[in-house]
Scaffold this motif. Structure first.
Motif, PDB file in Angstrom:
ATOM      1  N   VAL A  47       0.836  -1.201   0.000  1.00 52.72           N
ATOM      2  CA  VAL A  47       0.000   0.000   0.000  1.00 52.72           C
ATOM      3  C   VAL A  47       0.876   1.258   0.000  1.00 52.72           C
ATOM      4  CG1 VAL A  47      -1.758   1.309   1.275  1.00 52.72           C
ATOM      5  CG2 VAL A  47      -1.916  -1.179   1.122  1.00 52.72           C
ATOM      6  N   GLY A  81       0.241   3.412  -3.158  1.00 50.76           N
ATOM      7  CA  GLY A  81      -0.450   4.648  -2.835  1.00 50.76           C
ATOM      8  C   GLY A  81       0.447   5.859  -3.047  1.00 50.76           C
ATOM      9  N   PRO A  82       0.090   6.991  -2.473  1.00 46.90           N
ATOM     10  CA  PRO A  82       0.876   8.232  -2.625  1.00 46.90           C
ATOM     11  C   PRO A  82       2.104   8.218  -1.709  1.00 46.90           C
ATOM     12  CG  PRO A  82      -1.034   8.639  -1.230  1.00 46.90           C
ATOM     13  CD  PRO A  82      -1.143   7.209  -1.686  1.00 46.90           C
ATOM     14  N   THR A  83       3.170   7.582  -2.164  1.00 45.65           N
ATOM     15  CA  THR A  83       4.328   7.274  -1.310  1.00 45.65           C
ATOM     16  C   THR A  83       4.925   8.514  -0.641  1.00 45.65           C
ATOM     17  OG1 THR A  83       4.818   5.463  -2.820  1.00 45.65           O
ATOM     18  CG2 THR A  83       6.515   6.046  -1.225  1.00 45.65           C
ATOM     19  N   ILE A 135       2.655   9.943   1.995  1.00 44.89           N
ATOM     20  CA  ILE A 135       2.603   9.091   3.191  1.00 44.89           C
ATOM     21  C   ILE A 135       3.820   9.333   4.072  1.00 44.89           C
ATOM     22  CG2 ILE A 135       2.784   6.697   3.997  1.00 44.89           C
ATOM     23  CD1 ILE A 135       1.051   5.921   1.542  1.00 44.89           C
ATOM     24  N   THR A 151      -3.256   7.229   3.212  1.00 50.04           N
ATOM     25  CA  THR A 151      -3.801   6.960   1.880  1.00 50.04           C
ATOM     26  C   THR A 151      -5.282   7.300   1.822  1.00 50.04           C
ATOM     27  OG1 THR A 151      -2.184   5.179   1.550  1.00 50.04           O
ATOM     28  CG2 THR A 151      -4.117   5.193   0.111  1.00 50.04           C
ATOM     29  N   ASN A 163      -5.666  11.069   1.858  1.00 53.52           N
ATOM     30  CA  ASN A 163      -5.240  11.592   0.565  1.00 53.52           C
ATOM     31  C   ASN A 163      -6.330  11.418  -0.488  1.00 53.52           C
ATOM     32  OD1 ASN A 163      -3.796  10.942  -2.246  1.00 53.52           O
ATOM     33  ND2 ASN A 163      -2.487  12.348  -1.106  1.00 53.52           N
ATOM     34  N   ILE A 218      -6.972   1.251  -5.027  1.00 55.87           N
ATOM     35  CA  ILE A 218      -5.546   1.038  -5.303  1.00 55.87           C
ATOM     36  C   ILE A 218      -5.427  -0.204  -6.188  1.00 55.87           C
ATOM     37  CG2 ILE A 218      -4.820   2.097  -3.135  1.00 55.87           C
ATOM     38  CD1 ILE A 218      -4.267  -0.652  -2.025  1.00 55.87           C
TER      39      ILE A 218
END
Length: 503
Positions: free
Chosen positions: A265, A269-271, A274, A362, A365, A394
């Motif tokens: 994840v 996801g938006p690394t 995060i 996540t 976001n 995702i």
């Protein structure tokens, strides 16, 4: 059943009476327990807050104190488990189900209903994650560390029975071997049954919610009860294999599955978001820890948020602590007090913060920047759906949902079979190897209590049970701190006297 104490019979009878009360037609259990909970929260909310923070202060003090070099065992004892296995076992027992259940749901809930300020703003998002760190960080692990350290110290260094009442002998002397000790150990068992039942209920709700969400069929109380029955068979089988087989292997499996899920994840996801969120929240958590630790709302007649979140969590951790503490103590022989407290406080706190940043970050976001209304799933279906609603957005969401259901199931099994071991230990005079028949009885009672609470009122009933069970044990925990300090002081004095005699 050999070697059982009267605590076993008293506790089992009380628990069975509770279960029968819950399943009787026209039972008023839900109404009565809600009234008790309202009274406790109204009159003793400050007590939970002060107690939990006191355990944090006590744990930090021990790290830097002159007692830090004392071993939880004899001077030549070495740790029985490697660091990886040790962390895996204490983490799986400590809060596995809860992290999976609340990982996305709690930050998302705080984002829409913050403890203060306007919802769905940048500040609300920051506050949401900060309070998630707070509820799952140093405070719960300080509670666990306090009771676990005391049990390990008296069991492995002083050769005392591995029961909580034995810890209080420096304060009360031989009285703990009579009726006073029986009362203390009964409270321990009572708190453990309902603390664990809360987690088992959460696990059953999330497994059933996940199955219904992924495979599109109705989520009912009957499905939840069937899941409890099935998982009971698995965890009873695991419990019968002993600590070094079933629990050890499943704990390591849990960590592997949890890491795989979190890493996937994180990168799916938006690394950057995060990790930025994790870093800034960790700083604000440390900065605002004193203020959050003592925050109540005496000038606000609506205390709902603090009651439903902070006070529920503090009571849940306290109710869980005799179970988790006994289990952590059992696997911590040979470690120094400084090593023990640092490990129990810091590693799970950092991992928990990262976990909430990945799943909660996540989710926030997706709502804050993506315009996806995940909160509607919680409003329509309950908190247990939040994680699976997140996975819809995702890559490989279906496969990840199946992995999550498997992870919840293995956490369910390890929490439950660890609890049967602990309940068996506490009702057989501290035996490190309680018989399978004793563990079997407690396994059935645990599942029965979880089923009754779900039947009576779902998540609200689970929260109510934890708050009620925690109050008497919080008082015992405070006594444990004073007893432990007295024992440490006496040991240091004896060691200094021996040195003088050598000279």
């Amino acid at each position: 059943m050999k070697k059982v104490t009267r605590v076993f019979y008293i506790s089992a009878i009380v628990a069975i009476i509770f279960i029968i009360w819950g399943i009787l037609p026209g039972s008023n259990m839900d109404n009565v327990t809600n009234q008790i909970q309202s009274f406790i929260v109204d009159k003793f909310g400050w007590f939970y807050l002060m107690s939990a923070t006191g355990f944090v202060i006590f744990s930090i003090y021990l790290i830097f104190s002159k007692y830090g070099k004392i071993k939880l065992g004899k001077p030549n004892d070495e740790p029985e488990y490697s660091y990886i296995t040790w962390f895996a076992m204490l983490f799986s027992a400590g809060m596995g189900i809860g992290l999976v259940f609340w990982g996305a749901a709690e930050p998302l809930s705080h984002y829409h209903t913050p403890p203060f300020g306007e919802p769905t703003t940048n500040d609300a998002a920051k506050t949401a994650m900060q309070y998630s760190f707070f509820h799952w960080g140093l405070h719960p692990w300080a509670v666990y560390a306090t009771i676990a350290m005391a049990l390990a110290y008296f069991k492995f260094r002083k050769q005392a029975p591995g029961v909580v009442s034995a810890i209080l002998e420096p304060l009360f002397g031989d009285k703990v071997k009579g009726s006073l000790g029986t009362i203390v150990d009964f409270i321990v068992v009572f708190a453990t049954i309902f603390g664990v039942a809360t987690s088992l209920g959460l696990g059953a709700k999330q497994i059933s919610g996940g199955l219904s969400f992924v495979f599109d069929f109705e989520d009912t109380i009957m499905l939840q009860l069937i899941i409890i029955a099935i998982v009971t068979v698995f965890y009873m089988t695991s419990a019968m294999t002993g600590l070094n087989k079933g629990i050890k292997y499943l704990s390591n499996t849990n960590i592997v599955l949890a890491l795989l899920l979190m890493i996937f994840v994180l990168f799916a996801g938006p690394t950057n978001f995060i990790m930025d969120f994790f870093t800034t929240t960790f700083g604000s958590y440390i900065q605002n820890l004193p203020n959050m630790s003592f925050r109540l709302t005496p000038f606000d007649t609506d205390n709902t948020w603090i009651n439903d979140w902070t006070l529920f969590y503090w009571s849940w951790w306290i109710a869980w602590s005799p179970f988790v503490g006994t289990f952590i103590a059992r696997v911590s022989r040979g470690r120094t007090i400084r090593e023990f407290v640092l490990g129990v406080l810091l590693v799970p706190t950092i991992f928990g913060g990262l976990w909430f940043s990945v799943f909660g970050g996540t989710a926030i976001n997706l709502e804050h920047f993506g315009g996806i209304n995940l909160i509607q799933y919680i409003n329509d279906f309950g908190e247990e759906i939040a994680l699976f609603a997140l996975f819809e957005h995702i890559p490989m969401g279906f496969i990840i949902s199946i992995l999550a259901i498997l992870l919840i199931s293995t956490f369910f099994i390890t929490s439950a079979d660890s609890a049967t071991f602990v309940l068996g230990m506490q009702t057989t005079g501290g035996s490190l190897y309680p018989s399978n028949s004793v563990k079997f009885v407690w396994g059935i009672i645990q599942s029965g209590a979880a089923a009754v609470l779900l039947w009576q009122g779902g998540l609200q009933a689970l929260q109510t049970a934890s708050i009620i069970a925690a109050l008497p044990f919080a008082i015992i925990l405070i006594l444990v701190v004073f007893s432990l300090l007295k024992a440490f002081k006496e040991e240091r004095h004896d060691m200094e006297q021996k040195r003088k005699h050598r000279v």
